[in-house]
Design a protein around this motif. Sequence first.
Motif, short mmCIF file in Angstrom:
data_model
loop_
_atom_site.label_atom_id
_atom_site.label_comp_id
_atom_site.label_asym_id
_atom_site.label_seq_id
_atom_site.Cartn_x
_atom_site.Cartn_y
_atom_site.Cartn_z
N THR A 35 33.70 61.41 -62.16
CA THR A 35 34.38 60.18 -62.53
C THR A 35 33.51 58.98 -62.17
O THR A 35 32.62 59.07 -61.33
N ASN A 36 33.79 57.86 -62.82
CA ASN A 36 33.06 56.62 -62.55
C ASN A 36 34.04 55.50 -62.24
O ASN A 36 34.91 55.17 -63.06
N ASP A 37 33.91 54.92 -61.06
CA ASP A 37 34.64 53.71 -60.68
C ASP A 37 33.62 52.72 -60.14
O ASP A 37 32.53 53.12 -59.69
N ILE A 38 33.96 51.45 -60.16
CA ILE A 38 33.01 50.45 -59.69
C ILE A 38 32.84 50.51 -58.18
O ILE A 38 31.73 50.59 -57.66
N ASP A 79 39.78 57.48 -58.84
CA ASP A 79 39.96 58.44 -59.93
C ASP A 79 39.59 59.85 -59.50
O ASP A 79 40.28 60.82 -59.84
N ALA A 80 38.52 59.98 -58.73
CA ALA A 80 38.11 61.31 -58.26
C ALA A 80 39.20 61.91 -57.36
O ALA A 80 39.52 63.10 -57.47
N VAL A 101 34.70 68.15 -58.22
CA VAL A 101 35.02 66.81 -58.71
C VAL A 101 34.22 65.82 -57.88
O VAL A 101 34.35 65.76 -56.66
N ILE A 102 33.35 65.06 -58.52
CA ILE A 102 32.50 64.08 -57.84
C ILE A 102 32.84 62.69 -58.37
O ILE A 102 33.00 62.50 -59.57
#
Length: 211
Positions: free
Chosen positions: A40-43, A48-49, A65-66
């Motif tokens: 997942t990508n968050d700022i 989300d992960a 899950v990374i």
Amino acid sequence: MNDNVLRVGIGGPVGTGKTALTEALVPLFLAAGRTPGVITNDIYTQEDALHVRRELAGIISPECVIGVETGACPHTAVRDDPTMNLAAGEEMLERFPQIDTLIYESGGDNLTLTFSPALADVFVFVLDTSNGQKMPRKGGPGITESDILVINKVDIAQYVRTDLEVMERDAHAVREGRPVILTNALEGMGVQKLCDTIIARWEAQRGRNVA
């Protein structure tokens, strides 16, 4: 890059249900005989992960899950300079060589989000009915150039004054034959079709590359 690993990029505006769609796809990939991992990508957070780990507990290992913290616009981390995501994917494959499907999930604040071809083999762009029925007509590379366009949250269309038939019709018109799939990720509607289409497009790409 390992040609035997299917890499799926799932992007789209904030709130369209990308994380829920990712969570719904994982057991379907497993049922198809594949072994998925999620990035997942968050700022700035791992939110989300953490959510994916909770929802998929007992289905895949939490270590599969990374969360990548991009520190800037997620567009950069999946489109312009995917170094962080490529590194996360390689790390996961080294730790879990049985993984043959990587799902990269990333948000964006507009319609210009795309995935670098170095990162994703199949690019899925997600809208939802609350974006409004006019959204497909606005175009942008996410809508027009993605391998698969998903219109999610079809169950709430009537409550957000969206004519789903118009939204779907316009989506097909601007995509010139590329797939458009309607889903309700929370209830699983359309997700099997999405999973099958992702695998089919990847296999077709591999066949063209071999030829």
